[in-house]
Design a protein around this motif. Structure first.
Motif, PDB file in Angstrom:
ATOM      1  N   ALA A 147       0.654  -1.464   0.041  1.00 32.37           N
ATOM      2  CA  ALA A 147      -0.056  -0.063   0.097  1.00 32.37           C
ATOM      3  C   ALA A 147       0.930   1.007   0.092  1.00 32.37           C
ATOM      4  O   ALA A 147       0.445   2.257  -0.699  1.00 32.37           O
ATOM      5  CB  ALA A 147      -0.949   0.156   1.264  1.00 32.37           C
ATOM      6  N   GLN A 148       1.980   1.271   0.642  1.00 35.23           N
ATOM      7  CA  GLN A 148       2.832   2.487   0.842  1.00 35.23           C
ATOM      8  C   GLN A 148       3.581   2.729  -0.588  1.00 35.23           C
ATOM      9  O   GLN A 148       3.835   3.822  -0.941  1.00 35.23           O
ATOM     10  CB  GLN A 148       3.806   2.225   1.771  1.00 35.23           C
ATOM     11  CG  GLN A 148       3.256   2.270   3.294  1.00 35.23           C
ATOM     12  CD  GLN A 148       4.521   1.844   4.323  1.00 35.23           C
ATOM     13  OE1 GLN A 148       5.565   1.181   3.972  1.00 35.23           O
ATOM     14  NE2 GLN A 148       4.240   2.215   5.454  1.00 35.23           N
ATOM     15  N   SER A 184       2.428   1.846  -3.398  1.00 32.76           N
ATOM     16  CA  SER A 184       1.307   2.491  -4.274  1.00 32.76           C
ATOM     17  C   SER A 184       1.060   3.739  -4.111  1.00 32.76           C
ATOM     18  O   SER A 184       0.954   4.592  -5.174  1.00 32.76           O
ATOM     19  CB  SER A 184       0.096   1.446  -4.196  1.00 32.76           C
ATOM     20  OG  SER A 184      -1.092   2.125  -5.056  1.00 32.76           O
ATOM     21  N   GLU A 185       0.893   4.266  -2.938  1.00 32.26           N
ATOM     22  CA  GLU A 185       0.833   5.308  -2.429  1.00 32.26           C
ATOM     23  C   GLU A 185       2.061   6.353  -3.119  1.00 32.26           C
ATOM     24  O   GLU A 185       1.721   7.442  -3.746  1.00 32.26           O
ATOM     25  CB  GLU A 185       0.545   5.796  -0.893  1.00 32.26           C
ATOM     26  CG  GLU A 185       0.422   7.164  -0.541  1.00 32.26           C
ATOM     27  CD  GLU A 185       0.391   7.246   0.629  1.00 32.26           C
ATOM     28  OE1 GLU A 185       0.220   8.508   1.224  1.00 32.26           O
ATOM     29  OE2 GLU A 185       0.389   6.304   1.570  1.00 32.26           O
ATOM     30  N   ARG A 200       3.681   5.691  -5.762  1.00 32.44           N
ATOM     31  CA  ARG A 200       3.710   5.632  -7.005  1.00 32.44           C
ATOM     32  C   ARG A 200       2.560   6.634  -7.632  1.00 32.44           C
ATOM     33  O   ARG A 200       2.834   7.585  -8.522  1.00 32.44           O
ATOM     34  CB  ARG A 200       3.418   4.275  -7.537  1.00 32.44           C
ATOM     35  CG  ARG A 200       3.070   3.965  -9.227  1.00 32.44           C
ATOM     36  CD  ARG A 200       4.276   4.294  -9.847  1.00 32.44           C
ATOM     37  NE  ARG A 200       4.228   3.892 -11.203  1.00 32.44           N
ATOM     38  CZ  ARG A 200       5.043   4.483 -11.987  1.00 32.44           C
ATOM     39  NH1 ARG A 200       5.841   5.336 -11.888  1.00 32.44           N
ATOM     40  NH2 ARG A 200       5.005   3.946 -13.308  1.00 32.44           N
ATOM     41  N   VAL A 201       1.342   6.938  -6.903  1.00 33.63           N
ATOM     42  CA  VAL A 201       0.439   7.758  -7.114  1.00 33.63           C
ATOM     43  C   VAL A 201       0.921   9.182  -6.920  1.00 33.63           C
ATOM     44  O   VAL A 201       0.607  10.188  -8.114  1.00 33.63           O
ATOM     45  CB  VAL A 201      -0.890   7.432  -6.465  1.00 33.63           C
ATOM     46  CG1 VAL A 201      -1.815   8.666  -6.306  1.00 33.63           C
ATOM     47  CG2 VAL A 201      -1.526   6.229  -6.653  1.00 33.63           C
ATOM     48  N   ARG A 202       1.670   9.369  -6.093  1.00 31.95           N
ATOM     49  CA  ARG A 202       2.098  10.820  -5.725  1.00 31.95           C
ATOM     50  C   ARG A 202       3.003  11.219  -7.010  1.00 31.95           C
ATOM     51  O   ARG A 202       3.154  12.380  -7.433  1.00 31.95           O
ATOM     52  CB  ARG A 202       2.884  10.818  -4.360  1.00 31.95           C
ATOM     53  CG  ARG A 202       2.077  10.710  -3.137  1.00 31.95           C
ATOM     54  CD  ARG A 202       2.781  10.796  -1.704  1.00 31.95           C
ATOM     55  NE  ARG A 202       1.790  10.800  -0.784  1.00 31.95           N
ATOM     56  CZ  ARG A 202       0.953  11.898  -0.129  1.00 31.95           C
ATOM     57  NH1 ARG A 202       1.278  13.197  -0.890  1.00 31.95           N
ATOM     58  NH2 ARG A 202       0.300  11.748   0.822  1.00 31.95           N
ATOM     59  N   VAL A 233      -8.590   4.655  -6.216  1.00 32.16           N
ATOM     60  CA  VAL A 233      -7.578   5.140  -6.857  1.00 32.16           C
ATOM     61  C   VAL A 233      -6.929   3.983  -7.306  1.00 32.16           C
ATOM     62  O   VAL A 233      -6.311   3.464  -6.440  1.00 32.16           O
ATOM     63  CB  VAL A 233      -6.622   5.897  -5.973  1.00 32.16           C
ATOM     64  CG1 VAL A 233      -5.648   6.694  -6.469  1.00 32.16           C
ATOM     65  CG2 VAL A 233      -7.622   7.133  -5.143  1.00 32.16           C
TER      66      VAL A 233
END
Length: 245
Positions: free
Chosen positions: A129-130, A132-133, A135-137, A209
């Motif tokens: 999850a971290q 993925s977050e 990557r989104v940022r 997301v």
């Protein structure tokens, strides 16, 4: 108490902690969601292991045994044996005690391995999850990011951001409410008129997301409402169609 307080959960469930350690671990459970969940699951497991461990004997068991006695050859007279030395009796007690300790330690090791695996699984999900977050940022913060947005027919909005530098994009779905029972939102990428699933939400879920690799090469992003858990082809009409050109 052990420096790694999480490792005490097996002994806690087996009631193998002293009063001080148990009180300290009780305090730890109030602040640690992972250990509290593991403890609840392990208590349930130990309760299930006890199921069926004892049952009432059949009503005629005693009568059947007594009846068989008359048909069973009796043992010859016992030959008196020499009294066992005190040291031998003590040795047998030590062996029995050692066997009990081995059994207890073995059970504790199994419980520890189970909970340790669950902790590792939880840690893996957290790390994913971290990642993925992050990557989104990175995509949303890219210098070449392009953003397109459309309203959902069912109410809400879908926003798509793409970055050619990252060769990826982010689909952000925010519906006003989840679809009816048995149905889910599903995301699609479209290139040259050919749709491909980009993932479906869970039942009751209205927001998501999603990172999609290679999204800048697509021409459109579509949103549909499908039967759970997801569909292999989109169902018309689309709830939204985002033009990425």
């Amino acid at each position: 108490m052990s420096d790694d307080v999480h490792s005490l959960i097996g002994a806690y469930v087996l009631d193998a902690l002293d009063d001080i350690d148990r009180a300290a671990f009780d305090r730890h459970l109030r602040d640690c969601d992972v250990c509290r969940l593991e403890a609840d699951e392990l208590f349930e497991v130990t309760a299930r292991l006890a199921d069926g461990a004892w049952s009432v004997p059949p009503p005629r068991l005693r009568d059947n045994v007594l009846a068989e006695i008359t048909n069973t050859r009796q043992l010859p007279p016992a030959i008196p044996s020499r009294p066992q030395p005190r040291s031998s009796r003590r040795g047998l007690r030590l062996v029995a005690a050692a066997a009990a300790v081995v059994a207890a330690v073995g059970a504790g090791a199994v419980v520890y391995q189970i909970q340790d695996q669950r902790v590792r699984d939880t840690q893996s999900r957290l790390e994913a999850a971290q990642a993925s977050e992050a990557r989104v940022r990175s995509i949303l913060g890219a210098s070449d990011v392009q953003t397109h947005s459309e309203q959902l027919r069912s109410g809400g909005r879908v926003t798509v951001s793409t970055s050619r530098l990252h060769n990826a994009g982010v689909i952000m779905l925010a519906a006003d409410s989840a679809p009816a029972a048995g149905r889910v939102y599903q995301m699609w990428t479209i290139q040259s008129g050919a749709p491909a699933s980009a993932g479906a939400l869970s039942e009751g879920q209205s927001a998501a997301v999603q990172v999609v690799e290679g999204l800048p090469a697509m021409s459109n992003v579509g949103i549909t409402i499908e039967r759970a858990p997801e569909s292999t082809t989109p169902t018309a009409p689309l709830d939204a169609l985002v033009d990425l050109a």
